[in-house]
Write a protein that holds these residues in place. Structure first.
Motif, PDB file in Angstrom:
ATOM      1  N   GLU A 251       0.878  -1.351  -0.170  1.00 48.43           N
ATOM      2  CA  GLU A 251      -0.014  -0.188   0.046  1.00 48.43           C
ATOM      3  C   GLU A 251       0.776   1.091  -0.100  1.00 48.43           C
ATOM      4  N   ASN A 252       2.104   1.227   0.608  1.00 48.50           N
ATOM      5  CA  ASN A 252       3.084   2.392   0.545  1.00 48.50           C
ATOM      6  C   ASN A 252       4.053   2.452  -0.645  1.00 48.50           C
ATOM      7  N   TYR A 253       3.768   1.906  -1.873  1.00 49.94           N
ATOM      8  CA  TYR A 253       4.588   1.745  -2.928  1.00 49.94           C
ATOM      9  C   TYR A 253       4.799   3.199  -3.574  1.00 49.94           C
ATOM     10  N   PHE A 254       3.668   3.715  -3.684  1.00 42.11           N
ATOM     11  CA  PHE A 254       3.664   5.191  -4.341  1.00 42.11           C
ATOM     12  C   PHE A 254       4.403   6.137  -3.513  1.00 42.11           C
ATOM     13  N   THR A 255       4.193   6.064  -2.279  1.00 46.05           N
ATOM     14  CA  THR A 255       4.921   7.014  -1.596  1.00 46.05           C
ATOM     15  C   THR A 255       6.252   6.681  -1.354  1.00 46.05           C
ATOM     16  N   THR A 256       6.845   5.513  -1.410  1.00 43.09           N
ATOM     17  CA  THR A 256       8.099   4.849  -1.248  1.00 43.09           C
ATOM     18  C   THR A 256       8.865   5.308  -2.447  1.00 43.09           C
ATOM     19  N   MET A 257       8.236   4.984  -3.659  1.00 46.90           N
ATOM     20  CA  MET A 257       8.980   5.161  -4.878  1.00 46.90           C
ATOM     21  C   MET A 257       8.753   6.368  -5.274  1.00 46.90           C
ATOM     22  N   GLU A 258       8.248   7.318  -4.532  1.00 47.36           N
ATOM     23  CA  GLU A 258       7.960   8.866  -5.187  1.00 47.36           C
ATOM     24  C   GLU A 258       7.089   9.057  -6.347  1.00 47.36           C
ATOM     25  N   ILE A 259       5.960   8.074  -6.487  1.00 44.70           N
ATOM     26  CA  ILE A 259       5.274   8.163  -7.657  1.00 44.70           C
ATOM     27  C   ILE A 259       4.286   8.872  -7.495  1.00 44.70           C
ATOM     28  N   PRO A 260       3.949  10.136  -8.137  1.00 46.68           N
ATOM     29  CA  PRO A 260       2.799  11.152  -8.038  1.00 46.68           C
ATOM     30  C   PRO A 260       1.253  10.378  -8.092  1.00 46.68           C
ATOM     31  N   LEU A 261       0.671  10.636  -7.240  1.00 44.00           N
ATOM     32  CA  LEU A 261      -0.804  10.189  -7.523  1.00 44.00           C
ATOM     33  C   LEU A 261      -1.589  11.493  -8.155  1.00 44.00           C
ATOM     34  N   LEU A 262      -2.243  11.304  -9.296  1.00 45.08           N
ATOM     35  CA  LEU A 262      -2.979  12.552  -9.824  1.00 45.08           C
ATOM     36  C   LEU A 262      -4.168  12.902  -9.496  1.00 45.08           C
ATOM     37  N   ARG A 263      -5.075  11.475  -9.351  1.00 45.94           N
ATOM     38  CA  ARG A 263      -6.367  11.898  -8.554  1.00 45.94           C
ATOM     39  C   ARG A 263      -6.483  10.456  -8.001  1.00 45.94           C
ATOM     40  N   GLY A 264      -7.735  10.428  -7.261  1.00 50.54           N
ATOM     41  CA  GLY A 264      -8.096   9.517  -6.511  1.00 50.54           C
ATOM     42  C   GLY A 264      -7.358   9.478  -5.159  1.00 50.54           C
ATOM     43  N   ARG A 265      -7.207   7.979  -4.706  1.00 46.58           N
ATOM     44  CA  ARG A 265      -6.662   7.757  -3.377  1.00 46.58           C
ATOM     45  C   ARG A 265      -5.684   6.687  -3.652  1.00 46.58           C
ATOM     46  N   TYR A 266      -4.811   6.453  -2.552  1.00 47.20           N
ATOM     47  CA  TYR A 266      -3.699   5.521  -2.617  1.00 47.20           C
ATOM     48  C   TYR A 266      -4.446   4.182  -1.974  1.00 47.20           C
ATOM     49  N   PHE A 267      -3.700   3.152  -2.089  1.00 45.75           N
ATOM     50  CA  PHE A 267      -4.064   1.827  -1.559  1.00 45.75           C
ATOM     51  C   PHE A 267      -4.003   1.998   0.206  1.00 45.75           C
TER      52      PHE A 267
ATOM     53  N   GLY B  89     -15.386  -7.081 -14.234  1.00 46.08           N
ATOM     54  CA  GLY B  89     -16.392  -6.057 -13.476  1.00 46.08           C
ATOM     55  C   GLY B  89     -16.163  -5.942 -12.146  1.00 46.08           C
ATOM     56  N   LYS B  90     -15.173  -6.514 -11.425  1.00 44.40           N
ATOM     57  CA  LYS B  90     -15.142  -6.527  -9.770  1.00 44.40           C
ATOM     58  C   LYS B  90     -14.042  -5.784  -9.459  1.00 44.40           C
ATOM     59  N   ILE B  91     -13.180  -5.278 -10.088  1.00 43.50           N
ATOM     60  CA  ILE B  91     -11.959  -4.566  -9.832  1.00 43.50           C
ATOM     61  C   ILE B  91     -12.328  -2.900  -9.981  1.00 43.50           C
ATOM     62  N   GLU B  92     -12.398  -2.179  -9.209  1.00 43.77           N
ATOM     63  CA  GLU B  92     -12.907  -0.833  -9.023  1.00 43.77           C
ATOM     64  C   GLU B  92     -11.454   0.014  -9.025  1.00 43.77           C
ATOM     65  N   ILE B  93     -11.587   1.051 -10.043  1.00 50.00           N
ATOM     66  CA  ILE B  93     -10.560   1.943 -10.081  1.00 50.00           C
ATOM     67  C   ILE B  93     -10.606   3.135  -9.107  1.00 50.00           C
ATOM     68  N   VAL B  94      -9.705   3.271  -8.469  1.00 49.68           N
ATOM     69  CA  VAL B  94      -9.846   4.196  -7.183  1.00 49.68           C
ATOM     70  C   VAL B  94      -8.661   5.261  -7.438  1.00 49.68           C
ATOM     71  N   GLY B  95      -7.907   5.237  -8.319  1.00 46.26           N
ATOM     72  CA  GLY B  95      -6.722   6.411  -8.530  1.00 46.26           C
ATOM     73  C   GLY B  95      -6.198   6.054  -9.724  1.00 46.26           C
ATOM     74  N   ILE B  96      -5.435   7.472 -10.296  1.00 45.62           N
ATOM     75  CA  ILE B  96      -4.768   7.504 -11.224  1.00 45.62           C
ATOM     76  C   ILE B  96      -3.434   8.055 -11.094  1.00 45.62           C
ATOM     77  N   ALA B  97      -2.293   7.256 -11.294  1.00 46.19           N
ATOM     78  CA  ALA B  97      -0.876   7.678 -11.061  1.00 46.19           C
ATOM     79  C   ALA B  97      -0.043   8.108 -12.254  1.00 46.19           C
ATOM     80  N   ARG B  98       0.834   8.764 -11.798  1.00 45.77           N
ATOM     81  CA  ARG B  98       1.842   9.302 -13.358  1.00 45.77           C
ATOM     82  C   ARG B  98       2.754   8.405 -13.889  1.00 45.77           C
ATOM     83  N   ASP B  99       2.623   8.304 -15.052  1.00 46.03           N
ATOM     84  CA  ASP B  99       3.330   7.381 -15.954  1.00 46.03           C
ATOM     85  C   ASP B  99       4.703   7.104 -15.415  1.00 46.03           C
ATOM     86  N   ILE B 100       5.095   6.053 -15.398  1.00 39.91           N
ATOM     87  CA  ILE B 100       6.666   5.665 -15.221  1.00 39.91           C
ATOM     88  C   ILE B 100       7.142   4.580 -16.182  1.00 39.91           C
TER      89      ILE B 100
END
Length: 814
Positions: free
Chosen positions: A543-559, A600-611
C-alpha cells in the motif's frame, strides 16, 4: 630456399635498423588485425559456429503470436503447447520448459537461490545431450505421484558439492521439498532462452514438468513456457510453419479469448542471435573500416620507405641486380612486417575477444551466454590471410614503383626521387581515405554516445536514488495463502524497524529490469469472451508503494492496509491507461477485470503518473497497480525496495539478518540499488557505444599518424623549394601556413567524402538510436571539428620543422 633465407635475414636487419618505421607499421597493422579478429571471433561464434547441440540446424523455437504488433512473441500457454504436441507431425519431438527460482538448502553449504528448470522429460532428447552421470528425466518422473527427482548441472555439482562422484542417488532440498539427484549434465551445457529479464540466469537443476489436469481448460490463462522442437529430417521450416499456422487457426477458432494466438517458428540460431545480428554486422563493418585505415597507414609508410631507399635501389640496379630479385627482397620485407603485425594482432585479439565476451555476457547481456567464444582454426586462418594479403597488396605497389626507375635519370637526380610526384598523389589519396573512414566511424560512435546520454537522462517517473532492492521467494519454500501473507507481514515489521530505512515496500516486478507481467484488461461492459485484446502491464504492490517510490498520484486515493481479501477489489491505473482506454470518460469508480473470475469486479480508485516500467527506451504503456493482500496468489516472488537515509548498500547485512530471523532457509537474492539496476539495462548500449568509440579513436589516431607522415615526407621533398622561398624573403609564418594548408586541404577533402558516406550509412542504425536522428547535424559538426583539431596538431610538427630550414644548407645540398 637458401636465397629465401638470405632475403629473410637481410629483411630482418633492415627492419631492425629502422626501428621507428618497423614499430609504427607493426602496431598499426596489429591494431587493425586484432580488432577484426576479436570481432570476427564473436560473430563466428554467434552467427556461424554450429551450436553445441546435436544437429542444431533442425532445432526451432515455437512461440505464440500476439495481436499486438509491438509485442515480441516469447511465451507459450500450456494448453496450446499440449495441442501443438498432439496435432503437429512435423516434429520428431517437441519439448516444453519454464524456469523458476527455488531455495537450495541442506548439504553443500549455506542456503542459496538456484534456477530450476521445469522441463518435459524429452528436453534432453530434443537437444541431443545426455548426462555424464546417471540418467536424464523420464516419463515416469512426470507422473503426479512420482517421487521428486532432479538432474544437476555440472557447475553446481562442482561448486557446491565438490564434484562428489557419489552425487547420483543423494538428496537435495529444494523449496523445503527433498528431491533425489538422478543425473549430472556435461560441463558447459546450458539451456535457457532469455525472454527479457536482466536477472535471468542459466538453469542449474532440471525437474520433470507435470501438467495439471485442467491444462486443457477453455480459459487457458497464463503464458510462461518456452517450447523447442526438432524438425523431422527433410521437413523445411516453411512446411513446418504452414502446418503450425493451420493448427493456430483452429485453436483461435476453438478458444477465441486469450488462448489461440497462432504460433511462429524461429530457428534456434536466429533465436540466440536475435536483435544482435544487425549490431554485430555493424561492428564487423566498423572494424573493417579500421583495418582499411591501418592498411592505408602501412601502405603510406612503405611508400615513404621505398622513396627514401631510392638511391640504394638505383645503385643496386646499376651494378646488375635483377628487378625481380629486388622486388622479391622488398616483398619479403613487407611480408615480414605483416607477419609481425599479424602475430602481435593475434595476441591483442585473444585479450580483446575474451574481454568482449566477458563484458557482453554478464547482466544486461549483449551476447548470448549459451555459446562458447573461442579463437578457433577458422578465425586463426582468417587472421593469417588478412596479414599475408596486407603484406602482399600494400608491399607490391611500392616494390614495383621502386624498381621501375630509369637508371640514367635516377642517377642524375641523386637523392630526389623520380617518382615523388606519383608517390605523393598516392599518399594523399590514402590520407583522404583514412580521414573519410575515420569520420564515418566517429559519427557512428557519436550517435550511439548521444543515445546513451539520452537514455541516462530519461525521466523515469519515480526517484531511483537511495533505493535498495532485493528479492526473496517464499513460495519456493512452500508458503501460500494466509501463511504467505503472515511471512511478508513479519518481514515488513523487521525491515521497517531498521534505523536507516525511511520506508519499505514490495512489488511483483522490479522497475527498469526488462521484467514484464501483463494480461488482457476487460473494460466495463465487456466479457471475457469479447475477443478484444488490451494487453496491460500489471504491478502488484504494498500500500505504501507510491510514496516509497515517489510516484505522484494525480487523482483518487492510495491503497490502504484495509484493501485486503475481505474488502472490495481495487486498482490504481496509469495516466496512459486512463487516456487510452477511457478517452472521453472518468475512469475513477469504473470496474474492470482480468478473465472470468474478476470481470467487472476491480474498481479503479486512483490515477498515478506514468513511469518507465521495463526499460528506458519504452514508450509509456498502460499499467495497472493491484494491492498485494488482494492478489497474494499472483505474488510468486517478492521484490522489496527500501528507501534509505544514506548509502543503500550499508543496509545489506541488516536485510539478510532480518530475513534469516523470519526463515533462515530463505536466500536473499538480486541485491542491488535501483540506480545500479537501471544502469544494467543500459549496459548493452554503453558497450556498443564504447566499442565504436574505441575503434573510432583508433582510426583517428592512425589517420593523424598518416597525415603527419605525408606532411613530414612532403617537407623533406620540398626542402629546396622552402629554402628558395626563405632566401627570396618569405616569412616563416608564410611557410607555416603553406604546410598547414597543404595538410588541411587533404583533411577537408576527406571530411567532405566521409560526410557523404556517413550520411548514407548512418541511416542503417536509425532503429537503434534514441532521441537523436541518424543525420543529426550536431554530431556531424562536433566530429568534424574534432578531426580538424587533431589534423591541425598533426600538421603543426612538420610545419614547424619546415620553418626551421636553413636556406644556405638547403641550397648547398642541391
Amino acid at each position: 630456399m637458401r636465397t629465401l633465407l638470405q632475403d629473410l635475414r637481410f629483411g630482418l636487419r633492415v627492419l631492425w635498423k629502422s626501428k621507428g618505421f618497423t614499430v609504427a607499421a607493426v602496431v598499426a597493422l596489429a591494431l587493425g588485425v586484432a580488432a577484426n579478429t576479436a570481432i570476427f571471433s564473436v560473430v563466428h561464434a554467434v552467427l556461424i559456429e554450429p551450436l553445441p547441440y546435436k544437429d542444431p540446424g533442425r532445432l526451432v523455437m515455437a512461440w505464440e503470436l500476439t495481436r499486438m504488433p509491438d509485442r515480441r512473441p516469447n511465451v507459450v500457454n500450456p494448453g496450446n503447447f499440449l495441442d501443438w504436441r498432439e496435432q503437429a507431425d512435423v516434429f520428431e519431438e517437441l519439448a516444453g520448459y519454464f524456469d523458476q527460482k527455488q531455495g537450495l538448502t541442506g548439504e553443500g553449504g549455506e542456503p542459496q537461490e538456484v534456477t530450476v528448470q521445469q522441463a518435459t522429460p524429452n528436453l534432453f532428447r530434443v537437444l541431443g545431450v545426455e548426462p555424464i552421470k546417471g540418467r536424464g528425466l523420464s516419463d515416469e518422473d512426470a507422473r503426479p505421484d512420482a517421487p521428486p527427482v532432479v538432474v544437476m548441472g555440472h557447475g553446481l555439482w562442482q561448486r557446491r558439492f565438490g564434484g562428489d562422484p557419489g552425487i547420483v542417488g543423494k538428496t537435495v532440498t529444494l523449496g523445503g521439498t527433498p528431491a533425489t539427484v538422478v543425473g549430472v549434465m556435461p560441463a558447459g551445457f546450458q539451456w535457457f532462452i532469455r525472454k527479457g529479464s536482466l536477472t535471468a540466469t542459466p538453469a542449474e537443476l532440471w525437474a520433470p514438468l507435470a501438467f495439471a489436469p485442467n491444462a486443457q481448460s477453455p480459459q487457458r490463462r497464463g503464458r510462461f513456457m518456452g517450447a523447442v522442437g526438432r524438425l523431422k529430417p527433410g521437413v523445411t521450416l516453411e512446411a513446418a510453419q504452414a502446418q503450425m499456422d493451420g493448427i493456430g487457426a483452429r485453436l483461435a477458432e476453438q478458444y477465441p479469448y486469450n488462448a489461440g494466438r497462432g504460433v511462429t517458428l524461429v530457428p534456434l540460431r536466429d533465436q540466440l542471435a536475435g536483435v544482435l545480428r544487425p549490431a554485430l554486422w555493424l561492428l564487423v563493418g566498423a572494424v573493417g573500416f579500421l583495418l582499411l585505415i591501418a592498411c592505408a597507414n602501412v601502405a603510406n609508410l612503405l611508400l615513404a620507405r621505398a622513396a627514401l631507399r631510392g638511391s640504394e635501389i638505383t645503385i643496386r640496379l646499376a651494378v646488375g641486380a635483377g628487378r625481380w630479385r629486388l622486388m622479391r627482397q622488398l616483398l619479403t620485407e613487407s611480408l615480414l612486417l605483416s607477419v609481425l603485425g599479424g602475430a602481435l594482432g593475434i595476441l591483442f585479439a585473444l585479450w580483446g575477444k575474451d574481454a568482449l565476451a566477458a563484458m557482453g555476457t554478464g547482466h544486461g547481456d549483449f551476447l548470448p551466454a549459451n555459446i562458447e567464444y573461442s579463437l578457433n582454426l577458422r578465425v586463426l586462418g582468417f587472421t593469417i590471410v588478412i596479414s599475408v594479403l596486407t603484406g602482399l597488396l600494400f608491399g607490391l605497389a611500392p616494390a614495383w614503383r621502386a624498381t621501375s626507375l630509369d637508371l640514367s635519370t635516377a642517377l642524375k637526380e641523386s637523392n630526389r626521387s623520380a617518382g615523388s610526384m606519383s608517390r605523393s598523389r598516392v599518399s594523399k589519396a590514402l590520407v583522404i581515405l583514412q580521414v573519410a573512414l575515420s569520420l564515418v566511424l566517429l559519427v557512428g560512435a557519436g550517435l550511439f554516445i548521444r543515445t546513451v546520454r539520452n537514455l541516462e537522462r530519461v525521466e523515469l517517473g519515480f526517484n531511483q536514488e537511495n533505493l535498495l532492492l532485493f528479492s526473496v521467494q517464499p513460495r519456493a519454500n512452500g508458503y501460500k495463502d494466509e501463511r504467505l501473507l503472515q511471512f511478508y507481514k513479519q518481514l515488513f515489521e523487521r525491515l521497517d524497524a531498521l534505523p536507516q530505512a525511511r520506508a519499505v515496500t514490495l512489488a511483483s516486478i522490479p522497475l527498469i529490469a526488462h521484467y514484464q507481467n501483463n494480461s488482457v484488461l476487460i473494460l466495463p461492459g465487456e466479457t471475457a469472451q469479447s475477443g478484444v485484446e488490451r494487453l496491460t502491464n500489471i504491478q502488484i504492490v504494498r500500500e505504501n508503494y507510491f510514496t516509497t517510490m515517489e510516484i505522484p498520484l494525480l487523482r483518487g486515493r492510495y491503497f490502504s492496509a484495509q484493501d485486503d481479501k475481505r474488502a472490495p477489489q481495487v486498482a490504481i491505473i496509469s495516466e496512459t491507461l486512463a487516456r487510452k482506454y477511457f478517452p472521453n470518460d472518468d475512469p475513477i469508480g469504473k470496474r474492470v477485470g482480468f478473465g472470468e473470475k474478476t470481470v467487472g469486479k476491480i474498481e479503479i480508485v486512483g490515477i498515478a503518473r506514468d513511469i518507465k516500467y521495463a526499460s528506458q527506451r519504452e514508450e509509456d504503456e498502460p499499467l495497472i497497480y493491484l494491492p498485494w493482500q488482494q492478489n497474494s496468489d499472483e505474488l510468486g516472488q517478492g521484490f522489496f525496495a527500501i528507501r534509505t537515509t544514506g548509502d543503500p548498500t550499508a543496509l545489506v547485512a541488516a536485510v539478510r539478518q532480518s530475513v534469516r530471523e523470519v526463515d533462515n532457509s530463505l536466500p536473499v537474492t538480486d541485491v542491488k540499488t535501483q540506480a545500479g539496476l537501471a544502469g544494467e539495462t543500459l549496459r548493452p548500449d554503453r558497450l556498443f557505444a564504447s566499442l565504436l568509440s574505441f575503434f573510432g579513436l583508433l582510426a583517428l589516431l592512425l589517420a593523424a599518424i598518416g597525415l603527419y607522415g605525408v606532411l613530414a615526407y612532403s617537407v623533406t621533398q620540398r626542402t629546396r623549394e622552402i629554402g628558395i622561398r626563405l632566401a627570396l624573403g618569405a616569412q616563416r609564418g608564410d611557410v607555416l601556413r603553406l604546410v598547414i594548408w597543404h595538410g588541411l586541404k587533404l583533411v577537408l577533402m576527406g571530411l567532405f567524402i566521409g560526410a557523404l558516406a556517413a550520411f548514407a550509412l548512418t541511416r542503417v542504425i536509425a532503429s537503434q538510436l534514441y532521441g537523436v536522428r541518424a543525420t543529426d547535424p550536431v554530431t556531424f559538426v562536433m566530429v568534424g571539428a574534432l578531426l580538424m583539431i587533431i589534423a591541425l596538431l598533426a600538421c603543426w610538427v612538420p610545419a614547424r620543422r619546415a620553418t626551421k630550414v636553413d636556406p644556405l644548407i638547403a641550397l648547398r645540398a642541391e
